[in-house]
Design an enzyme around this catalytic site. Sequence first.
Site, PDB file in Angstrom:
ATOM      1  N   CYS A 154       0.898  -1.357  -0.056  1.00  0.00           N
ATOM      2  CA  CYS A 154       0.012   0.022  -0.105  1.00  0.00           C
ATOM      3  C   CYS A 154       0.978   1.202   0.006  1.00  0.00           C
ATOM      4  CB  CYS A 154      -0.815  -0.174   1.234  1.00  0.00           C
ATOM      5  SG  CYS A 154      -0.119  -0.408   2.684  1.00  0.00           S
TER       6      CYS A 154
HETATM    7  N1  LIG Z   1      -4.415  -4.525   4.765  1.00  0.00           N
HETATM    8  C1  LIG Z   1      -3.823  -3.946   3.942  1.00  0.00           C
HETATM    9  O1  LIG Z   1      -3.856  -2.372   3.853  1.00  0.00           O
HETATM   10  C2  LIG Z   1      -2.765  -4.339   3.147  1.00  0.00           C
HETATM   11  C3  LIG Z   1      -2.510  -5.518   3.047  1.00  0.00           C
HETATM   12  N2  LIG Z   1      -1.825  -6.089   2.016  1.00  0.00           N
HETATM   13  C4  LIG Z   1      -1.233  -7.422   2.232  1.00  0.00           C
HETATM   14  O2  LIG Z   1      -2.174  -8.247   1.599  1.00  0.00           O
HETATM   15  C5  LIG Z   1      -2.135  -9.555   2.389  1.00  0.00           C
HETATM   16  C6  LIG Z   1      -3.780  -9.714   3.272  1.00  0.00           C
HETATM   17  O3  LIG Z   1      -3.802  -8.598   4.102  1.00  0.00           O
HETATM   18  P1  LIG Z   1      -5.132  -8.230   5.042  1.00  0.00           P
HETATM   19  O4  LIG Z   1      -6.275  -8.560   4.131  1.00  0.00           O
HETATM   20  O5  LIG Z   1      -4.735  -7.025   5.582  1.00  0.00           O
HETATM   21  O6  LIG Z   1      -4.977  -9.506   6.089  1.00  0.00           O
HETATM   22  P2  LIG Z   1      -5.854 -10.185   7.313  1.00  0.00           P
HETATM   23  O7  LIG Z   1      -5.326 -10.443   8.289  1.00  0.00           O
HETATM   24  O8  LIG Z   1      -6.994  -9.116   7.476  1.00  0.00           O
HETATM   25  O9  LIG Z   1      -6.495 -11.379   6.404  1.00  0.00           O
HETATM   26  C7  LIG Z   1      -5.579 -12.396   6.229  1.00  0.00           C
HETATM   27  C8  LIG Z   1      -6.595 -13.537   5.539  1.00  0.00           C
HETATM   28  O10 LIG Z   1      -5.764 -14.932   5.646  1.00  0.00           O
HETATM   29  C9  LIG Z   1      -6.484 -15.892   6.203  1.00  0.00           C
HETATM   30  N3  LIG Z   1      -5.350 -16.816   6.450  1.00  0.00           N
HETATM   31  C10 LIG Z   1      -4.506 -17.167   7.472  1.00  0.00           C
HETATM   32  N4  LIG Z   1      -3.537 -18.021   7.386  1.00  0.00           N
HETATM   33  C11 LIG Z   1      -3.983 -18.518   6.282  1.00  0.00           C
HETATM   34  C12 LIG Z   1      -3.538 -19.961   5.551  1.00  0.00           C
HETATM   35  N5  LIG Z   1      -2.565 -20.691   5.969  1.00  0.00           N
HETATM   36  N6  LIG Z   1      -4.183 -20.361   4.300  1.00  0.00           N
HETATM   37  C13 LIG Z   1      -5.353 -19.606   4.061  1.00  0.00           C
HETATM   38  N7  LIG Z   1      -5.636 -18.352   4.429  1.00  0.00           N
HETATM   39  C14 LIG Z   1      -5.176 -18.013   5.566  1.00  0.00           C
HETATM   40  C15 LIG Z   1      -7.054 -15.297   7.372  1.00  0.00           C
HETATM   41  O11 LIG Z   1      -8.267 -16.171   7.815  1.00  0.00           O
HETATM   42  P3  LIG Z   1      -8.024 -17.230   8.986  1.00  0.00           P
HETATM   43  O12 LIG Z   1      -6.791 -16.462   9.715  1.00  0.00           O
HETATM   44  O13 LIG Z   1      -9.051 -17.445   9.551  1.00  0.00           O
HETATM   45  O14 LIG Z   1      -7.503 -18.613   8.442  1.00  0.00           O
HETATM   46  C16 LIG Z   1      -7.742 -14.018   6.590  1.00  0.00           C
HETATM   47  O15 LIG Z   1      -8.643 -14.457   5.752  1.00  0.00           O
HETATM   48  C17 LIG Z   1      -1.161  -9.657   3.526  1.00  0.00           C
HETATM   49  O16 LIG Z   1       0.156 -10.080   2.916  1.00  0.00           O
HETATM   50  C18 LIG Z   1      -0.876  -8.019   3.623  1.00  0.00           C
HETATM   51  O17 LIG Z   1       0.402  -7.646   3.894  1.00  0.00           O
HETATM   52  C19 LIG Z   1      -1.089  -5.371   1.046  1.00  0.00           C
HETATM   53  C20 LIG Z   1      -1.727  -4.183   0.860  1.00  0.00           C
HETATM   54  C21 LIG Z   1      -2.368  -3.371   1.696  1.00  0.00           C
HETATM   55  C1  LIG Z   2      -0.671   0.369   9.139  1.00  0.00           C
HETATM   56  C2  LIG Z   2       0.179  -1.103   8.959  1.00  0.00           C
HETATM   57  O1  LIG Z   2       0.658  -1.678   9.710  1.00  0.00           O
HETATM   58  N1  LIG Z   2       0.493  -1.348   7.671  1.00  0.00           N
HETATM   59  C3  LIG Z   2       1.267  -2.429   7.215  1.00  0.00           C
HETATM   60  C4  LIG Z   2       1.448  -2.246   5.585  1.00  0.00           C
HETATM   61  C5  LIG Z   2       0.387  -2.868   4.922  1.00  0.00           C
HETATM   62  C6  LIG Z   2       0.745  -3.234   3.307  1.00  0.00           C
HETATM   63  O2  LIG Z   2       0.949  -2.716   2.345  1.00  0.00           O
HETATM   64  O3  LIG Z   2       1.370  -4.435   3.214  1.00  0.00           O
HETATM   65  P1  LIG Z   2       2.291  -5.311   2.664  1.00  0.00           P
HETATM   66  O4  LIG Z   2       2.764  -5.897   4.171  1.00  0.00           O
HETATM   67  O5  LIG Z   2       1.641  -6.344   1.955  1.00  0.00           O
HETATM   68  O6  LIG Z   2       3.454  -4.815   2.113  1.00  0.00           O
HETATM   69  C7  LIG Z   2       2.624  -2.474   7.837  1.00  0.00           C
HETATM   70  O7  LIG Z   2       3.450  -1.436   8.034  1.00  0.00           O
HETATM   71  O8  LIG Z   2       3.332  -3.308   8.018  1.00  0.00           O
END
Ligand SMILES: NC(=O)C1=CN([C@@H]2O[C@H](COP(=O)(O)OP(=O)(O)OC[C@H]3O[C@@H](n4cnc5c(N)ncnc54)[C@H](OP(=O)(O)O)[C@@H]3O)[C@@H](O)[C@H]2O)C=CC1
Ligand SMILES: CC(=O)N[C@@H](CCC(=O)OP(=O)(O)O)C(=O)O
Length: 334
Positions: A154
Amino acid sequence: MLNTLIVGASGYTGAELARYLNRHPQMNITALAVSAQSADAGKRISDLHPQLKGIIDLPLQALKDPSEMAKGADVVFLATDHQVSHDLAPRFLDAGCVVFDLSGAFRVNQPEFYTRYYGFEHRHVDWLAQAVYGLAEWQADAIRQARLVAVPGCYPTASQLALKPLVTNRLLNEAQWPVINAVSGVSGAGRKAGMANSFCEVSLQPYGIFTHRHQPEIASHLGIPVVFTPHLGNFARGILATITARLQPDITRQDVAQAYHNAYHDKPLVRLYQQGVPAIKSVVGLPFCDIGFFVDGEHIIIVSAEDNLLKGAAAQAVQCLNIRFGFQETVSLL
Ligand SMILES: NC(=O)C1=CN([C@@H]2O[C@H](COP(=O)(O)OP(=O)(O)OC[C@H]3O[C@@H](n4cnc5c(N)ncnc54)[C@H](OP(=O)(O)O)[C@@H]3O)[C@@H](O)[C@H]2O)C=CC1
Ligand SMILES: CC(=O)N[C@@H](CCC(=O)OP(=O)(O)O)C(=O)O
């Protein structure tokens, strides 16, 4: 019609993917998956994310056997933690799926980067080398050929979209590293509860000073060093980056405006500001990155804003899907 599976569908970015893909005219969701031991397996996605009630009520399924779940899926979205994606992506790729990974597991083609910044050893260097970095506005040709798209983080999306026109047009005085100060809402940390994202604990505060993994992600893909300081803000979603840099002597505001225009005039998900200043409230819930800039002599301040869960994650992933399969870039996003 393409069949698609979303892994990590109960998370913040997974739920946004489900919303977009459910309304995508070319996509058919075959399953929404969570981990094998998930407490949420069997629940409907709309039980966890009530905004989806009546829109998408599919059940969450435990991912027990990736090869089995891959059967019949053309496309897999991994909205999972870095190490989970690292382990799962090759399984789905070997099954013939095109994979869009929202984690950091395949973003930087340097295996030692993962040991240092992610705390695990990268064991799929072949796929790491083949992965295409999905900064959609800049990587369309490569995305069209990709089997594995590593969707940028992000902060890196907001930072690079703001700086890339200046870097590629050599408008920056590289003796002064751009300084990126960015504030993220708490959803950036994911849905799982933790002390750092507990309501009473969150306060506007920098973190990861000189150590955050997004600094090398940004620098390696921009091709210049940067100073990057993330901040946690006490709001749910959105990222605002304020970037201070120095221009080469004799570069005018008009030169800068031309560079941004050339880069983005035909890119529907980047909105350039001629007046006013980008703000988080203007992008929350929307797939845009908004960019404004201000020049004073050799000094430039660029402001970019996006929804971390959308242009910073799920919307950019769907944008990459659209580019990869030749659909109009904004299908299901706007
Ligand atoms: N949040 C953000 O703003 C951003 C996030 N990202 C990246 O995107 C990815 C997802 O982020 P986010 O949506 O915030 O994460 P969350 O923690 O909100 O969701 C993670 C999901 O993965 C599932 N999960 C965990 N372990 C496993 C597994 N072994 N197999 C299958 N599913 C699994 C969880 O469900 P359960 O634990 O119940 O299995 C849950 O559905 C991360 O890598 C993050 O770094 C990238 C950009 C922005
Ligand atoms: C507020 C906050 O905790 N933000 C996350 C970044 C989320 C993101 O972009 O994720 P990736 O892990 O996929 O690179 C952090 O700093 O780790």
